[in-house]
Scaffold this motif. Structure first.
Motif, short mmCIF file in Angstrom:
data_model
loop_
_atom_site.label_atom_id
_atom_site.label_comp_id
_atom_site.label_asym_id
_atom_site.label_seq_id
_atom_site.Cartn_x
_atom_site.Cartn_y
_atom_site.Cartn_z
N SER A 157 11.80 35.10 40.44
CA SER A 157 11.72 36.56 40.60
C SER A 157 13.11 37.20 40.54
O SER A 157 13.27 38.29 39.99
CB SER A 157 11.01 36.92 41.90
N GLU A 208 14.05 37.23 36.89
CA GLU A 208 13.29 38.30 36.23
C GLU A 208 13.89 39.67 36.55
O GLU A 208 13.99 40.52 35.66
CB GLU A 208 11.83 38.24 36.63
N ASP A 209 14.31 39.88 37.80
CA ASP A 209 14.94 41.14 38.18
C ASP A 209 16.25 41.35 37.41
O ASP A 209 16.52 42.45 36.92
CB ASP A 209 15.23 41.18 39.69
N SER A 267 15.44 42.26 33.87
CA SER A 267 14.95 43.64 33.82
C SER A 267 16.13 44.62 33.89
O SER A 267 16.18 45.60 33.16
CB SER A 267 13.99 43.93 34.98
N THR A 279 12.09 44.09 28.81
CA THR A 279 10.79 44.44 29.37
C THR A 279 10.18 43.21 30.03
O THR A 279 10.51 42.07 29.69
CB THR A 279 9.82 44.93 28.29
N GLN A 280 9.29 43.44 30.97
CA GLN A 280 8.63 42.34 31.66
C GLN A 280 7.85 41.46 30.69
O GLN A 280 7.84 40.24 30.81
CB GLN A 280 7.70 42.85 32.77
N ILE A 335 10.32 39.20 28.93
CA ILE A 335 10.82 38.22 29.90
C ILE A 335 9.78 37.12 30.09
O ILE A 335 10.10 35.93 30.03
CB ILE A 335 11.15 38.91 31.24
N ASP A 336 8.53 37.50 30.29
CA ASP A 336 7.46 36.52 30.48
C ASP A 336 7.33 35.61 29.26
O ASP A 336 7.19 34.39 29.39
CB ASP A 336 6.12 37.20 30.76
#
Length: 158
Positions: free
Chosen positions: A28, A31-32, A35, A40-41, A44-45
């Motif tokens: 997480s 990911e932050d 971002s 974009t999420q 990233i995913d």
């Protein structure tokens, strides 16, 4: 804002994989950070899933038969995504000893996993770099390709 999953992979490589810095322990937190870097999420995913699939592919049992010197024949689906220039670059990398047959197949697999209709030569170089970085015993090839990625030299070696 960056919209390309490959840009996320390049960001991760340049910030964590080729240096002394370690990525955040918690996904997480990573990911932050991504971002905040403008990704974009969704991208990233996709990138993190792509890396997980690469790790699984590297760990999978590989064939080591008499494929050296053989010629790779591409399927129609592969030809649609990997144009003549991309296939030529892959061939050149293999002919110059940077990619062995197993690495070549991992690179092709990961290129096909990129979610846009056609792959460009720069993406081939980055994907090959990530594959070689994860393949034990391919350190010299990795170094050669890394120099090629960061130099202004043409893609094809002679």
């Amino acid at each position: 804002m960056n919209e390309n999953m490959v840009d996320v992979l390049i960001y991760l490589y340049e910030n964590y994989m080729d240096g002394d810095s370690q990525p955040p322990v918690e996904q997480s937190d990573l990911e932050d950070e991504l971002s905040q870097a403008g990704f974009t999420q969704g991208e990233i995913d996709k990138a993190l899933r792509w890396l997980d699939e690469l790790a699984a592919g590297v760990e999978a049992p590989q064939y080591h038969d008499h494929t050296l010197g053989s010629v790779r024949v591409y399927s129609e689906q592969e030809c649609q995504k990997l144009d003549v220039e991309v296939r030529g670059l892959l061939f050149s990398l293999e002919q110059n000893g940077i990619l062995d047959p197993v690495s070549r197949e991992l690179v092709i697999d990961r290129l096909l996993a990129i979610d846009h209709p056609q792959v460009v030569e720069d993406e081939v170089k980055w994907v090959a770099l990530l594959v070689l970085m994860n393949r034990p015993g391919r350190e010299d090839a990795f170094t050669q390709l890394e120099e090629m990625v960061y130099s202004e030299a043409p893609s094809y070696l002679h």
